[in-house]
Write an enzyme that holds these catalytic residues in place. Structure first.
Site, PDB file in Angstrom:
ATOM      1  CB  ILE A 110      -0.964   0.012   1.212  1.00 59.19           C
ATOM      2  CG1 ILE A 110      -1.978   1.160   1.083  1.00 59.19           C
ATOM      3  CG2 ILE A 110      -0.207   0.107   2.533  1.00 59.19           C
ATOM      4  CD1 ILE A 110      -3.122   1.070   2.089  1.00 59.19           C
ATOM      5  CB  VAL A 141       4.656   0.992   3.955  1.00 63.12           C
ATOM      6  CG1 VAL A 141       4.279   2.454   3.682  1.00 63.12           C
ATOM      7  CG2 VAL A 141       3.812   0.432   5.092  1.00 63.12           C
ATOM      8  CE  LYS A 142       4.079   0.439  -4.957  1.00 61.91           C
ATOM      9  NZ  LYS A 142       3.181   0.153  -6.117  1.00 61.91           N
ATOM     10  CB  ILE A 143       8.567   4.916   0.635  1.00 63.94           C
ATOM     11  CG1 ILE A 143       7.857   4.639   1.971  1.00 63.94           C
ATOM     12  CG2 ILE A 143       9.276   6.264   0.675  1.00 63.94           C
ATOM     13  CD1 ILE A 143       8.796   4.539   3.156  1.00 63.94           C
TER      14      ILE A 143
END
Length: 374
Positions: A110, A141-143
């Site tokens: 996400i 977690v997408k960064i």
């Protein structure tokens, strides 16, 4: 599991197949479980564009929208509630894969709000918030790999949160991403975290590189036109292959080996944007030409089905290609196509595209909340 020879061959060659799509309908209909069972899918990626399409399509979210409207939820809270529920449910569906692969796969991603792509501190805070809200060990977690995203990657990993780094286009930035990953593991170890539980992938975007460079090649006329034509469709694969070379280098250094001895896992290259944009090219090109151990290929279902139907997997197609790949980039520079200019433009466009999709998502949800409140 898969009933496809080609998809099984991908897995046998060390490529993890992830689906680049998620929706409530895919979850409630049992379709996600079906693609796991029949197409060898062992992970899921999402992005703002995917959620924008999912939430604008059909009535699958109407019940939750009504509940959120009745609770007077803010727009941002409503969107977060809807997207994190889908991701949480997908994590649950993929939990058996996560357990069977000892945390390597079975992952669902996400993304932090794309409007925060140039805000390090807010990215860190939202990554922690999303991790807490989804509350599943198989979350990534997408960064984004912006300059401001790099310290966020390190800090979020240091907090013990697994990360999918997205929107990587250039080799220099990719090396900076791997450095941020190693720094995060070092800080997590220093803080007493169990680094063996941390998983990370680096999403290296593929097809968009060809789209932009082909456009520039097509604009070349005169005595260089023939040489330009010969380079069409070669840049993206060359770029990705050189990224794999960089991965092999970084994850064989003494710095990495000391972390590996403590149980750390390498940050795997993930091939993203693998749907072919130019119909002149084989629709499986960005899968069959990027086969190597320790990689992930996240595909839209159309590409996944194409590979299943007629993909030809011939073993490792990256090993031994580095000189040829470097020559492609050199030849492009010789024609006046600036690699650094292309990759900088693609990063900006990538952030802008996700931000636009997010704004459309917000507008759509606001409209539904207003309707439900009447």
């Amino acid at each position: 599991m898969t009933d496809s020879t080609a998809l099984q061959a991908l897995a046998d060659n060390g490529v993890s197949i992830w689906l680049d799509d998620l929706s409530r309908e895919r979850l409630t209909s049992g379709n996600l479980q079906e693609v796991i069972d029949t197409k060898g899918v062992v992970g899921v990626t999402t992005n703002p564009s995917i959620f924008q399409v999912a939430l604008s399509d059909g009535e699958d979210y109407s019940e939750q929208v009504a509940e959120l409207a009745a609770a007077n939820a803010s727009l941002d809270d409503a969107v977060t509630a809807m997207t994190t529920q889908d991701v949480r449910d997908a994590c649950d569906v993929l939990m058996p894969v996560f357990e069977a692969t000892k945390g390597l796969d079975g992952r669902v991603s996400i993304e932090v709000d794309p409007r925060l792509a140039h805000d390090t501190d807010q990215t860190i805070e939202q990554a922690k918030e999303l991790s807490a809200l989804v509350d599943r060990p198989n979350l990534l977690v997408k960064i984004p790999a912006t300059v401001e995203g790099l310290p966020a990657i390190t800090k979020v990993l240091a907090e013990g949160i697994s990360v999918n780094v997205t929107l990587i286009f250039s080799l220099d930035r990719y090396r900076a991403v791997m450095n941020a990953h190693l720094a995060g593991l070092e800080q997590a170890k220093e803080a007493g975290k169990d680094i063996s539980t941390l998983e990370s992938v680096a999403s290296f975007f593929v097809s968009r590189v060809d789209t932009e460079i082909d456009k520039r090649l097509d604009a070349i006329e005169g005595d260089k036109a023939e040489a330009a034509k010969a380079l069409r469709g070669k840049a993206a694969i060359a770029n990705a292959r050189l990224a794999y070379q960089a991965y092999e280098e970084v994850f064989s250094t003494p710095r990495w080996k000391s972390l590996e001895a403590e149980g750390a896992k390498p940050q795997r290259p993930l091939w993203a944007s693998t749907g072919v944009k130019d119909p002149a090219y084989p629709d499986t090109m960005y899968v069959t030409e990027l086969v190597a151990p320790g990689t992930v290929n996240t595909m839209p279902e159309k590409t996944l089905d194409a590979v299943k139907d007629h993909g030809e997997i011939t073993g490792n197609t990256i090993e031994g290609t580095y000189d040829e790949a470097a020559q492609v980039l050199d030849d492009l520079e010789g024609l006046g196509i600036s690699y650094s200019d292309v990759t900088a433009q693609l990063e900006k466009e990538g952030v802008d595209k996700f931000e636009k999709s997010w704004e459309e998502l917000l507008a759509g949800v606001q409209s539904e909340l207003d309707k439900a409140a009447r």
